[in-house]
Design a protein around this motif. Structure first.
Motif, PDB file in Angstrom:
ATOM      1  N   GLU A 432     184.612  36.096  23.557  1.00 36.95           N
ATOM      2  CA  GLU A 432     183.488  35.627  24.368  1.00 36.95           C
ATOM      3  C   GLU A 432     183.517  34.104  24.496  1.00 36.95           C
ATOM      4  OE1 GLU A 432     181.475  37.390  26.016  1.00 36.95           O
ATOM      5  OE2 GLU A 432     181.431  39.382  25.098  1.00 36.95           O
ATOM      6  N   SER A 433     182.892  33.619  25.529  1.00 39.22           N
ATOM      7  CA  SER A 433     182.778  32.176  25.713  1.00 39.22           C
ATOM      8  C   SER A 433     181.969  31.580  24.556  1.00 39.22           C
ATOM      9  CB  SER A 433     182.066  31.878  27.033  1.00 39.22           C
ATOM     10  OG  SER A 433     181.678  30.515  27.104  1.00 39.22           O
ATOM     11  N   LYS A 434     182.346  30.388  24.156  1.00 38.02           N
ATOM     12  CA  LYS A 434     181.612  29.720  23.078  1.00 38.02           C
ATOM     13  C   LYS A 434     180.146  29.541  23.434  1.00 38.02           C
ATOM     14  CE  LYS A 434     185.638  27.066  21.500  1.00 38.02           C
ATOM     15  NZ  LYS A 434     186.198  25.698  21.283  1.00 38.02           N
ATOM     16  N   ARG A 435     179.854  29.379  24.712  1.00 37.99           N
ATOM     17  CA  ARG A 435     178.475  29.156  25.136  1.00 37.99           C
ATOM     18  C   ARG A 435     177.586  30.360  24.874  1.00 37.99           C
ATOM     19  NH1 ARG A 435     181.389  27.171  29.480  1.00 37.99           N
ATOM     20  NH2 ARG A 435     180.876  28.998  30.726  1.00 37.99           N
ATOM     21  N   LYS A 436     178.201  31.538  24.711  1.00 39.75           N
ATOM     22  CA  LYS A 436     177.410  32.752  24.488  1.00 39.75           C
ATOM     23  C   LYS A 436     177.085  32.996  23.013  1.00 39.75           C
ATOM     24  CE  LYS A 436     179.085  35.307  28.522  1.00 39.75           C
ATOM     25  NZ  LYS A 436     179.744  36.573  28.978  1.00 39.75           N
ATOM     26  N   GLY A 438     175.096  31.629  20.997  1.00 35.59           N
ATOM     27  CA  GLY A 438     173.663  31.606  20.713  1.00 35.59           C
ATOM     28  C   GLY A 438     172.831  32.399  21.693  1.00 35.59           C
ATOM     29  N   ALA A 439     173.481  33.259  22.500  1.00 38.01           N
ATOM     30  CA  ALA A 439     172.746  34.001  23.533  1.00 38.01           C
ATOM     31  C   ALA A 439     171.705  34.935  22.931  1.00 38.01           C
ATOM     32  CB  ALA A 439     173.739  34.789  24.395  1.00 38.01           C
ATOM     33  N   TRP A 440     171.943  35.409  21.721  1.00 36.79           N
ATOM     34  CA  TRP A 440     170.998  36.340  21.091  1.00 36.79           C
ATOM     35  C   TRP A 440     169.632  35.697  20.848  1.00 36.79           C
ATOM     36  CZ3 TRP A 440     169.016  34.719  16.483  1.00 36.79           C
ATOM     37  CH2 TRP A 440     169.731  33.739  15.777  1.00 36.79           C
ATOM     38  N   TYR A 465     180.368  38.585  14.084  1.00 38.16           N
ATOM     39  CA  TYR A 465     179.761  39.900  14.299  1.00 38.16           C
ATOM     40  C   TYR A 465     178.257  39.799  14.439  1.00 38.16           C
ATOM     41  CZ  TYR A 465     183.717  43.014  14.262  1.00 38.16           C
ATOM     42  OH  TYR A 465     184.854  43.701  14.639  1.00 38.16           O
ATOM     43  N   ALA A 466     177.636  38.928  13.659  1.00 34.82           N
ATOM     44  CA  ALA A 466     176.191  38.760  13.747  1.00 34.82           C
ATOM     45  C   ALA A 466     175.784  38.128  15.067  1.00 34.82           C
ATOM     46  CB  ALA A 466     175.696  37.912  12.576  1.00 34.82           C
ATOM     47  N   ALA A 467     176.670  37.349  15.666  1.00 36.30           N
ATOM     48  CA  ALA A 467     176.336  36.636  16.903  1.00 36.30           C
ATOM     49  C   ALA A 467     176.688  37.423  18.160  1.00 36.30           C
ATOM     50  CB  ALA A 467     177.052  35.287  16.931  1.00 36.30           C
ATOM     51  N   PHE A 468     177.777  38.192  18.153  1.00 37.65           N
ATOM     52  CA  PHE A 468     178.276  38.804  19.381  1.00 37.65           C
ATOM     53  C   PHE A 468     178.133  40.322  19.450  1.00 37.65           C
ATOM     54  CE2 PHE A 468     180.807  34.821  19.164  1.00 37.65           C
ATOM     55  CZ  PHE A 468     180.427  34.269  20.385  1.00 37.65           C
ATOM     56  N   ASP A 469     178.162  41.023  18.337  1.00 35.33           N
ATOM     57  CA  ASP A 469     178.097  42.481  18.355  1.00 35.33           C
ATOM     58  C   ASP A 469     176.668  42.920  18.699  1.00 35.33           C
ATOM     59  OD1 ASP A 469     179.044  45.241  17.682  1.00 35.33           O
ATOM     60  OD2 ASP A 469     177.521  45.016  16.117  1.00 35.33           O
ATOM     61  N   PHE A 490     164.760  25.877  10.236  1.00 30.54           N
ATOM     62  CA  PHE A 490     166.177  26.233  10.316  1.00 30.54           C
ATOM     63  C   PHE A 490     166.741  25.935  11.692  1.00 30.54           C
ATOM     64  CE2 PHE A 490     164.173  29.981  12.073  1.00 30.54           C
ATOM     65  CZ  PHE A 490     165.079  30.509  12.977  1.00 30.54           C
ATOM     66  N   GLY A 491     168.062  25.825  11.717  1.00 27.18           N
ATOM     67  CA  GLY A 491     168.745  25.592  12.977  1.00 27.18           C
ATOM     68  C   GLY A 491     170.145  26.172  12.953  1.00 27.18           C
ATOM     69  N   LEU A 492     170.790  26.183  14.123  1.00 32.40           N
ATOM     70  CA  LEU A 492     172.116  26.771  14.287  1.00 32.40           C
ATOM     71  C   LEU A 492     173.099  25.723  14.790  1.00 32.40           C
ATOM     72  CD1 LEU A 492     171.027  29.947  16.308  1.00 32.40           C
ATOM     73  CD2 LEU A 492     171.126  29.716  13.812  1.00 32.40           C
ATOM     74  N   LEU A 493     174.384  26.038  14.670  1.00 33.97           N
ATOM     75  CA  LEU A 493     175.418  25.196  15.276  1.00 33.97           C
ATOM     76  C   LEU A 493     175.672  25.592  16.723  1.00 33.97           C
ATOM     77  CD1 LEU A 493     178.044  25.048  12.361  1.00 33.97           C
ATOM     78  CD2 LEU A 493     176.312  23.340  12.970  1.00 33.97           C
ATOM     79  N   LEU A 494     175.163  26.782  17.106  1.00 37.00           N
ATOM     80  CA  LEU A 494     175.333  27.313  18.464  1.00 37.00           C
ATOM     81  C   LEU A 494     176.799  27.293  18.869  1.00 37.00           C
ATOM     82  CD1 LEU A 494     172.085  25.761  19.995  1.00 37.00           C
ATOM     83  CD2 LEU A 494     172.475  28.124  19.275  1.00 37.00           C
ATOM     84  N   ASP A 495     177.146  26.704  20.015  1.00 34.09           N
ATOM     85  CA  ASP A 495     178.536  26.767  20.448  1.00 34.09           C
ATOM     86  C   ASP A 495     179.454  25.856  19.653  1.00 34.09           C
ATOM     87  OD1 ASP A 495     177.241  24.566  21.589  1.00 34.09           O
ATOM     88  OD2 ASP A 495     178.600  24.508  23.297  1.00 34.09           O
ATOM     89  N   GLY A 496     178.872  25.107  18.677  1.00 30.17           N
ATOM     90  CA  GLY A 496     179.705  24.297  17.792  1.00 30.17           C
ATOM     91  C   GLY A 496     180.264  25.085  16.625  1.00 30.17           C
TER      92      GLY A 496
END
Length: 719
Positions: A432-436, A438-440, A465-469, A490-496
Motif C-alpha cells: 500500500e501507499s505510505k500515505r494510507k 494512517g487511513a484507519w 498488520y494493525a495499520a493495513f489489514d 498519544f500520536g503516530l508517525l503516520l506515513d513516516g
C-alpha cells in the motif's frame, strides 16, 4: 586401641612393581589420549570466526555454576529426567573428587612430603560417601536406560524429518549405539566398583581393621556377605579381586581417554555453552560485521567458535525436536537435526590436521552433513528450541545466518522475494501507499496527533498488520478509543513509519532490515515523546532489543517500549480507564511468541482478563511453552505446502480440547489473522468458540452503555 583408627586401603595391595608400572603406563596413555583429543577439539573451535561472548567471565561462570547445581534447565518440562540426571551428575562429581583425593595422597603428598590423610575416620567417611554416590550413579543410569528403551519417547527417536531412507546420512543408528555404550560403560564402572570392593572385603576378612569397618561401605558389605553366602572364600575372592581390579581400572581409563571423542565431552562443552550463553539469543540477532564481505553462513568456517561449541554441547535430548512447531506439523525441520548435521560436518571438515578445499566446506546442499534449503525455510524462528534447550544451544541465530546466505543468492520462494521487494519499495508488506498507513484513523471521532510535528507523551508504533489489514484495523481503532478515553496524549508517525523489520531480519534479509531500522530510528530521533507503545509484539521485540544497536549510543534510552497489555493494565489500575461492565466468558489465551517467549510478557494479559471478569482456562502449552501460530520468521508471507497441517490449525485443535471455552483470546495482529483463518479451516473447530483480540474485550467493557453481559452472537461477524 580402636582397630579402625588406622584403617585405610592400600591402592596397589600385593601388586608387583611391574604391574604398578604397567598400570601407570596405561594411565599416562589415557591422559595423553585425552589431551590430544582436547587439542583437536580446541583446534576445531579456533577455525571458527570470532565471537563477542567474551567478557564478564566471573558473572558468566557464576550463572553457569548456579544452573548446573540447581539443574533448573534440565528439570523443566521433564522433571523425572532432570532428577535422574542430577543423581548421575552429583554422584559422578563425588566419585571424581574421591578419585582425585586418592591421587593427591598416593601420587603427590605421600611420595613428595610424606603426608597421609586417607585413613581412620576420614577414610571411613570417605568410603560411606562414595558408596552412596555409586548407588546414586547406578540408580540414575538405570532410569535413563528404562526411559530410553521402555518408555520409547518420540523425542528420543532419531528418525530425521528432512531425510528419506537411502539418503547417505539418514541412518542415525550410530548415535543410538553411542548412547547405549555411554550408559553401559558408566554402569559397568559402577557395578564392577562395588564387586571389586566386596571381593576385597572377603579377601581381607581376616583383618579386623578391614572387616570391622565394612559397613562404612554398606553396599560393598552387603554384596560381600552375599558372595560369602554363595561360597566365595578369601582365596577365591583374592583371585576375583585381581582380575576385576584390572578390568575396572582399564575401563575407567578408557572412559577418560575417549571423553573428547564421544558424547561424554558434553560434560565440558555443555558447561562452556551455558557459560557463554547469550540471554538475548534470537531476540537480538547479530549484525553483519563491516569487515565481512558477504552476509550469512556459507561454509562451516563461517560459524563462530561459540557456534561450533554449541554443536558439540547438544546432548540429543530431543526437547527442541519436541517443541518445534514446524516439526510437529510435518515440515522437514528438527532443530536438533540441524545442529547434529552441522556437528557431523564440522567433525569431518575441521577436526582434520588441515582444512579441505573451500568447495568442500559449504554447509548448504543435499550432501552428508549439509542442511537443505527446505529445512531452513521451514523455521518459524519462534525460539521454542532455544528457550527449552537445557545446555543453551542457540539454534535460531545459526538458522538465520544460513538464511542470510540463501537470501543473498536468491534461493527463496518467489512470493517471499516479491514481498521483500514490496517492503523495500513501499515500506510495508501489503504494497500500500505510505500515505494510507494512517487511513484507519479516519473512522475515529477525534483527531490523532502526528508525533513528527508536535510533542506527545506516548508514541504509538502501529505496525503493518494493525495499520493495513481490514480486520486488524477494527482492533487498532478500538485501542485508539481506549487511549483517548483514558486521556492519554498519544500520536503516530503516520506515513513516516515503515515496517519495523523484525520478520524481515528473521527471513535473513539483513540489508533491507538495516534500511528499515535506520529509517525508523531517524524518524523516532526527530520526535519528542516519553515512551513508545505498540500493539504488535513483532515490532515490540525488534524496537526493544535490536534498534538500540543501530542508534547513537547517547540516544539508546529512546527505545523504551511497552506492549499495549501493560499500558492498558496500568490505565485500569490507576483509574484512568473505568470498566463499566464485566464479562462472564470462559476464555483461553494464546501467548504470542514475541511477547511471551521473546520478552517474558506473560502476566499483563492474564491480569487484564481477570479484571474484566473472564474465567481463564489455560492451554496445555502455555507461557514459555506456547505453540507458535506459524507466522513468525516471515512464514506469514510463505504459503504452506498443500495438505500439510498449519501450526495455527494444530493450535485450534488444542483449544477445541478444552472444556466449554467461549473465546480464544490473542494479543497480536498476526495471531488474529492466523487463528481466525485456522478456526474456519480446522475440521470440528468452527462454531465451538470465537477468536477475539484482548483489546476488543477490554473495549467492550470500557465502552459499554449498560452492565448486561456481552452477547457473543455478533462476534463471528467480526471474524
Amino acid at each position: 586401641m580402636d582397630a579402625t583408627a588406622q584403617t585405610t586401603r592400600i591402592l596397589f595391595e600385593q601388586f608387583s612393581p611391574w604391574a604398578i608400572n604397567l598400570f601407570y603406563a596405561f594411565g599416562y596413555a589415557a591422559i595423553a589420549c585425552f589431551l590430544y583429543g582436547s587439542y583437536v577439539q580446541v583446534r576445531k573451535y579456533r577455525r571458527g570466526q570470532p565471537d563477542a561472548s567474551w567478557g564478564q567471565l566471573a558473572a558468566r561462570f557464576g550463572d553457569m555454576a548456579r544452573t548446573m547445581l540447581t539443574h533448573r534447565t534440565l528439570k523443566r518440562r521433564d522433571h523425572a529426567a532432570g532428577a535422574a540426571h542430577a543423581m548421575i551428575f552429583f554422584s559422578f562429581i563425588a566419585l571424581f573428587v574421591g578419585t582425585a583425593t586418592i591421587t593427591l595422597e598416593v601420587d603427590i603428598l605421600k611420595p613428595l612430603f610424606g603426608i597421609t590423610f586417607w585413613k581412620g575416620g576420614f577414610y571411613l567417611l570417605f568410603s560411606l560417601v562414595l558408596d552412596l554416590a555409586g548407588l546414586g550413579l547406578i540408580g540414575g543410569l538405570l532410569y535413563m536406560m528404562y526411559r530410553r528403551k521402555w518408555m520409547a519417547l518420540p523425542k528420543l527417536d532419531y528418525t530425521r524429518p528432512d531425510r528419506q531412507p537411502g539418503d547417505p546420512d539418514y541412518d542415525r543408528s550410530a548415535y543410538r549405539r553411542e548412547d547405549w555404550a555411554f550408559l553401559w560403560t558408566l554402569i559397568l564402572i559402577g557395578i564392577t566398583g562395588y564387586v571389586l570392593e566386596a571381593s576385597r572385603l572377603v579377601w581381607l576378612s581376616g583383618d579386623a581393621g578391614v572387616w570391622d569397618s565394612r559397613f562404612w561401605s554398606p553396599v560393598g558389605a552387603l554384596l560381600a556377605h552375599s558372595l560369602m553366602g554363595l561360597g566365595l572364600d578369601a582365596s577365591g575372592a583374592g583371585t576375583l579381586r585381581g582380575g576385576l581390579w584390572w578390568f575396572h581400572g582399564l575401563l575407567a581409563l578408557s572412559f577418560i581417554a575417549l571423553i573428547p571423542f564421544t558424547k561424554v565431552k558434553h560434560i565440558f562443552t555443555a558447561s562452556a555453552s551455558l557459560m557463554f550463553r547469550d540471554p538475548l539469543a534470537g531476540r537480538r540477532l547479530p549484525k553483519v560485521p563491516e569487515t565481512q564481505e558477504a552476509a550469512g553462513y556459507q561454509a562451516i568456517t563461517d560459524l563462530t567458535w561459540k557456534n561450533l561449541l554449541h554443536l558439540d554441547a547438544c546432548t540429543k535430548c530431543g526437547r527442541c525436536h519436541e517443541a518445534c512447531p514446524a516439526r510437529t506439523v510435518g515440515a522437514p525441520l528438527s532443530p536438533r537435526d540441524v545442529i547434529l548435521s552441522l556437528r557431523e560436518f564440522a567433525n569431518h571438515a575441521l577436526a582434520a590436521s588441515s582444512l579441505p578445499d573451500k568447495a568442500e566446506l559449504s554447509i548448504h546442499g543435499k550432501g552428508p552433513g549439509q542442511v537443505f534449503m527446505e529445512t531452513l525455510w521451514s523455521c518459524r524462528t519462534c525460539l521454542a528450541c532455544v528457550e527449552i534447550c537445557p545446555v543453551a544451544v542457540e539454534h535460531v541465530p545459526i538458522i538465520v545466518q544460513m538464511r542470510r546466505k540463501l537470501v543473498e543468492e536468491g534461493q527463496m520462494e518467489p512470493i517471499l522475494q516479491k514481498t521483500l521487494q514490496t517492503i523495500h519499495k513501499t515500506g510495508n508488506s501489503f504494497g500500500e501507499s505510505k500515505r494510507k498507513r494512517g487511513a484507519w484513523t479516519k473512522g475515529l471521532p477525534f483527531p490523532v496527533k502526528d508525533a513528527r510535528k508536535e510533542p506527545v507523551e506516548t508514541l504509538w508504533f502501529v505496525g503493518d498488520y494493525a495499520a493495513f489489514d481490514p480486520r486488524n484495523q477494527k482492533v487498532t481503532q478500538a485501542f485508539a478509543r481506549l487511549l483517548h478515553a483514558a486521556g492519554e496524549d498519544f500520536g503516530l508517525l503516520l506515513d513516516g513509519e515503515l515496517n519495523a523489520g523484525n520478520d524481515v531480519r528473521r527471513v535473513g534479509e539483513e540489508g533491507l532490515y538495516e534500511h528499515l531500522a535506520s529509517s525508523n530510528i531517524a524518524t523516532l530521533e526527530g520526535c519528542e515523546f516519553k515512551r513508545i507503545v505498540t500493539t504488535d509484539p513483532h515490532s515490540f521485540n525488534t524496537i526493544r532489543n535490536e534498534y538500540p544497536e543501530f542508534a547513537d549510543p547517547a540516544l539508546r534510552g529512546l527505545f523504551q517500549i511497552e506492549h499495549y497489555s501493560t499500558v492498558l493494565l496500568k490505565l485500569i489500575q490507576n483509574g484512568r480507564l473505568t470498566l463499566k461492565k464485566h464479562l462472564s466468558h470462559r476464555v483461553t489465551f494464546h501467548d504470542p511468541c514475541h511477547l511471551g517467549r521473546f520478552n517474558k510478557g506473560y502476566d499483563a494479559p492474564r491480569e487484564l482478563l481477570a479484571l474484566i471478569g473472564c474465567t481463564l482456562v489455560e492451554m496445555p502449552r502455555n507461557r514459555d511453552n506456547s505453540f507458535c501460530c506459524g507466522a513468525g520468521g516471515g512464514r506469514i508471507w510463505i504459503p504452506d505446502p498443500v495438505g500439510m497441517e498449519k501450526p495455527a490449525q494444530n493450535r485450534m485443535k488444542e483449544a477445541a480440547g478444552l472444556p466449554d471455552i467461549d473465546v480464544f483470546v490473542v494479543a497480536c495482529p498476526k495471531d488474529l489473522t492466523m487463528f481466525e483463518d485456522a478456526l474456519k479451516t480446522t475440521p470440528g473447530c468452527e462454531g465451538r468458540f470465537v477468536v477475539r483480540e484482548l483489546i476488543e474485550l477490554i473495549a467492550e467493557c470500557v465502552e459499554a452503555a449498560d452492565p448486561a453481559p456481552a452477547a457473543l452472537a455478533a462476534a463471528p461477524a467480526m471474524a
